[in-house]
Design a protein around this motif. Sequence first.
Motif, PDB file in Angstrom:
ATOM      1  N   GLU A 223       5.101   6.801   0.586  1.00 14.59           N
ATOM      2  CA  GLU A 223       5.170   8.093   1.288  1.00 14.59           C
ATOM      3  C   GLU A 223       6.444   8.177   2.125  1.00 14.59           C
ATOM      4  OE1 GLU A 223       1.481   8.616   3.483  1.00 14.59           O
ATOM      5  OE2 GLU A 223       0.400   8.313   1.593  1.00 14.59           O
ATOM      6  N   GLU A 224       6.743   7.110   2.833  1.00 11.05           N
ATOM      7  CA  GLU A 224       7.973   7.120   3.638  1.00 11.05           C
ATOM      8  C   GLU A 224       9.214   7.165   2.751  1.00 11.05           C
ATOM      9  OE1 GLU A 224       8.463   4.644   7.227  1.00 11.05           O
ATOM     10  OE2 GLU A 224       6.449   3.917   6.782  1.00 11.05           O
ATOM     11  N   CYS A 225       9.175   6.446   1.639  1.00 13.67           N
ATOM     12  CA  CYS A 225      10.318   6.456   0.712  1.00 13.67           C
ATOM     13  C   CYS A 225      10.554   7.860   0.179  1.00 13.67           C
ATOM     14  CB  CYS A 225      10.083   5.495  -0.449  1.00 13.67           C
ATOM     15  SG  CYS A 225      10.341   3.771  -0.011  1.00 13.67           S
TER      16      CYS A 225
ATOM     17  N   TYR B 288      16.436   9.115  -1.014  1.00 11.09           N
ATOM     18  CA  TYR B 288      17.543   8.550  -1.792  1.00 11.09           C
ATOM     19  C   TYR B 288      18.266   7.478  -0.978  1.00 11.09           C
ATOM     20  CZ  TYR B 288      21.537   8.410  -4.944  1.00 11.09           C
ATOM     21  OH  TYR B 288      22.480   7.990  -5.843  1.00 11.09           O
ATOM     22  N   CYS B 289      18.796   6.501  -1.686  1.00 12.54           N
ATOM     23  CA  CYS B 289      19.644   5.486  -1.037  1.00 12.54           C
ATOM     24  C   CYS B 289      20.742   5.113  -2.033  1.00 12.54           C
ATOM     25  CB  CYS B 289      18.800   4.254  -0.678  1.00 12.54           C
ATOM     26  SG  CYS B 289      19.745   2.938   0.115  1.00 12.54           S
TER      27      CYS B 289
ATOM     28  N   GLY C 145       0.799  -1.226   0.000  1.00  7.06           N
ATOM     29  CA  GLY C 145       0.000   0.000   0.000  1.00  7.06           C
ATOM     30  C   GLY C 145       0.832   1.276   0.000  1.00  7.06           C
ATOM     31  N   PRO C 146       0.152   2.435  -0.107  1.00  5.08           N
ATOM     32  CA  PRO C 146       0.816   3.717  -0.391  1.00  5.08           C
ATOM     33  C   PRO C 146       1.671   4.292   0.739  1.00  5.08           C
ATOM     34  CG  PRO C 146      -1.546   4.036  -0.112  1.00  5.08           C
ATOM     35  CD  PRO C 146      -1.316   2.552  -0.128  1.00  5.08           C
ATOM     36  N   SER C 147       1.485   3.829   1.977  1.00  2.69           N
ATOM     37  CA  SER C 147       2.263   4.439   3.073  1.00  2.69           C
ATOM     38  C   SER C 147       3.759   4.170   2.891  1.00  2.69           C
ATOM     39  CB  SER C 147       1.797   3.899   4.428  1.00  2.69           C
ATOM     40  OG  SER C 147       2.169   2.544   4.580  1.00  2.69           O
TER      41      SER C 147
ATOM     42  N   GLY D  52       3.672  -1.064   6.019  1.00  2.62           N
ATOM     43  CA  GLY D  52       2.349  -0.819   5.436  1.00  2.62           C
ATOM     44  C   GLY D  52       1.390  -1.952   5.785  1.00  2.62           C
ATOM     45  N   ASN D  53       0.706  -2.466   4.783  1.00  3.50           N
ATOM     46  CA  ASN D  53      -0.270  -3.546   5.007  1.00  3.50           C
ATOM     47  C   ASN D  53       0.350  -4.941   5.055  1.00  3.50           C
ATOM     48  OD1 ASN D  53      -2.221  -1.543   4.754  1.00  3.50           O
ATOM     49  ND2 ASN D  53      -2.368  -1.847   2.535  1.00  3.50           N
ATOM     50  N   LEU D  54       1.651  -5.013   4.936  1.00  6.32           N
ATOM     51  CA  LEU D  54       2.284  -6.346   4.925  1.00  6.32           C
ATOM     52  C   LEU D  54       2.349  -6.931   6.332  1.00  6.32           C
ATOM     53  CD1 LEU D  54       5.270  -5.650   2.499  1.00  6.32           C
ATOM     54  CD2 LEU D  54       3.040  -6.656   1.963  1.00  6.32           C
ATOM     55  N   LYS D  55       2.530  -8.224   6.404  1.00  7.58           N
ATOM     56  CA  LYS D  55       2.668  -8.864   7.728  1.00  7.58           C
ATOM     57  C   LYS D  55       3.975  -8.443   8.381  1.00  7.58           C
ATOM     58  CE  LYS D  55      -0.371 -12.747   7.017  1.00  7.58           C
ATOM     59  NZ  LYS D  55      -0.424 -13.680   5.890  1.00  7.58           N
TER      60      LYS D  55
END
Length: 176
Positions: free
Chosen positions: A53-55, A60-61, A48-50, A72-75
């Motif tokens: 947003e954090e990225c 940059y990396c 999901g989009p959160s 986000g919505n992941l486990k």
Amino acid sequence: METKINNAMIALVQGDITREETEAIVNAANSGLKGGGGVDGAIHRAGGPSIMEECREIGYCSTGQAVVTGGGNLKAGYIIHTVGPVYSGGNRGEADLLKSAYLESLKKVTQNRLRSVSFPAISAGIYGYPPREAAHIALETTINYVKNHEDIELVRFVLFSRDIYDVFSDELKKMI
Ligand code: ADP
């Protein structure tokens, strides 16, 4: 297959990393943290989009480094975004950069006091790293790290295809 090294179980599985239940999963990102194809796209779609947003806030990396967002919505509660090298012949520091991508990701696991993490085969897709060499670096770097870090209890390599799973298994068998 799986093998115990020091305090850690090293497990190889064939599957989709977005479904993993380890505390963290690693994303094979690009330097702009902009998402894209392959595992990166799959993680953003499933999480999901959160995450984006954090990225965007991080921005940059560099290649060989790693940054952390929530899951986000992941486990998985955390995503460690690392940037592996684009393979261009092998004489441009690719091996050191791929090693660094694994090492910096593992350091993020330790720094966040996590015990379990899942990795994809970083750089072995769109970035073109020869799978056998990529597998060797992935496993060697991880094994050396867990030998010196008892905090980590589980490292799963979640390999998307049977072919890449078989390559990782061959390389792991040679090392243990
Ligand atoms: P890179 O740009 O670092 O090469 P890719 O995402 O193109 O990253 O590929 C890295 C590896 O991740 C490849 O072996 C690819 O098949 C695999 N992959 C793609 N989608 C997934 C997924 N959902 N779960 C785990 N591995 C995946």
